[in-house]
Design a protein around this motif. Structure first.
Motif, PDB file in Angstrom:
ATOM      1  N   ASN A 179       2.378   0.560  -4.086  1.00 31.25           N
ATOM      2  CA  ASN A 179       1.018   0.139  -3.755  1.00 31.25           C
ATOM      3  C   ASN A 179       0.433  -0.678  -4.910  1.00 31.25           C
ATOM      4  N   PRO A 180       0.811  -1.962  -5.037  1.00 28.32           N
ATOM      5  CA  PRO A 180       0.337  -2.761  -6.171  1.00 28.32           C
ATOM      6  C   PRO A 180      -1.170  -3.018  -6.146  1.00 28.32           C
ATOM      7  N   ALA A 181      -1.799  -2.983  -4.982  1.00 32.86           N
ATOM      8  CA  ALA A 181      -3.245  -3.205  -4.923  1.00 32.86           C
ATOM      9  C   ALA A 181      -3.983  -2.115  -5.700  1.00 32.86           C
ATOM     10  N   SER A 182      -3.545  -0.866  -5.571  1.00 34.86           N
ATOM     11  CA  SER A 182      -4.185   0.211  -6.323  1.00 34.86           C
ATOM     12  C   SER A 182      -3.915   0.100  -7.811  1.00 34.86           C
ATOM     13  N   CYS A 183      -2.774  -0.437  -8.174  1.00 35.51           N
ATOM     14  CA  CYS A 183      -2.478  -0.652  -9.588  1.00 35.51           C
ATOM     15  C   CYS A 183      -3.475  -1.656 -10.176  1.00 35.51           C
ATOM     16  N   ARG A 184      -3.762  -2.737  -9.431  1.00 38.12           N
ATOM     17  CA  ARG A 184      -4.724  -3.730  -9.892  1.00 38.12           C
ATOM     18  C   ARG A 184      -6.127  -3.126 -10.008  1.00 38.12           C
ATOM     19  N   VAL A 185      -6.511  -2.291  -9.050  1.00 37.53           N
ATOM     20  CA  VAL A 185      -7.826  -1.642  -9.119  1.00 37.53           C
ATOM     21  C   VAL A 185      -7.913  -0.794 -10.385  1.00 37.53           C
ATOM     22  N   ALA A 186      -6.902   0.018 -10.630  1.00 39.34           N
ATOM     23  CA  ALA A 186      -6.914   0.891 -11.813  1.00 39.34           C
ATOM     24  C   ALA A 186      -7.056   0.074 -13.093  1.00 39.34           C
TER      25      ALA A 186
END
Length: 196
Positions: free
Chosen positions: A154-161
């Motif tokens: 889930n790269p989108a959540s990595c960017r959010v973090a």
């Protein structure tokens, strides 16, 4: 309270339960209110969204089940084990969820979780809401450490973090069972005093 080891609790018991859950303001006419029974439709919609179902392990079978889940959110606040907010336009219904799971007031830690309905994704709202909850958790409530975990797929959540100021700390192998099997998870964390 002071534990048997002589170490005082990071956040005293009662700090949450003795007060009402605050509404957290956001920019651009958005806010983080507590969930109400009027938000049951949004919770049911989220439970049926393929992306939310893939990355978040929750279900709501029908409106009655959604309303029970909302009541459990309020029970968790009173029990000081969790704190869950809606993400909504001011005065509107929920378009997302953000909250703290596994709150340990004595140890000063919790896990931050979130999701957004499709119409709210890609707007930067997840980052804004995550920053706001981190600020409240660390500065106002007084926690020491927040963790944010997500599947490595889930790269989108990595960017959010990363954009919300959570430092990547490593990969936890086979850490969470999803519908398609065991997933490795990235662990991010933010400490009180970290730059915001």
């Amino acid at each position: 309270m002071i534990t048997g080891a002589g170490i005082p609790d990071v956040v005293p018991a009662g700090r949450m339960a003795d007060g009402a859950q605050p509404v957290l303001g956001l920019a651009r006419g958005m806010e983080q209110p507590h969930w109400s029974a009027d938000d049951a439709d949004a919770l049911l919609t989220a439970a049926r969204d393929p992306a939310i179902r893939r990355w978040n392990l929750f279900t709501a079978a029908d409106h009655a089940d959604a309303r029970r889940r909302i009541e459990r959110m309020h029970e968790r606040w009173r029990g000081e084990t969790g704190a869950v907010w809606a993400v909504a336009r001011t005065g509107g219904t929920a378009i997302g969820l953000i909250g703290l799971n596994d709150i340990d007031l004595a140890g000063g830690a919790a896990e931050l979780v979130y999701w957004l309905l499709p119409e709210a994704r890609g707007t930067g709202l997840a980052v804004t809401a995550t920053r706001r909850l981190a600020h409240w958790s660390l500065d106002d409530l007084g926690l020491h450490r927040l963790r944010l975990c997500h599947s490595t797929a889930n790269p989108a959540s990595c960017r959010v973090a990363e954009k919300a100021g959570f430092t990547y700390e490593g990969t936890m192998r086979g850490a969470l069972l999803h519908a398609d099997g065991w997933h490795d998870q990235h662990l991010h964390a933010r400490l009180a005093g970290d730059p915001g």
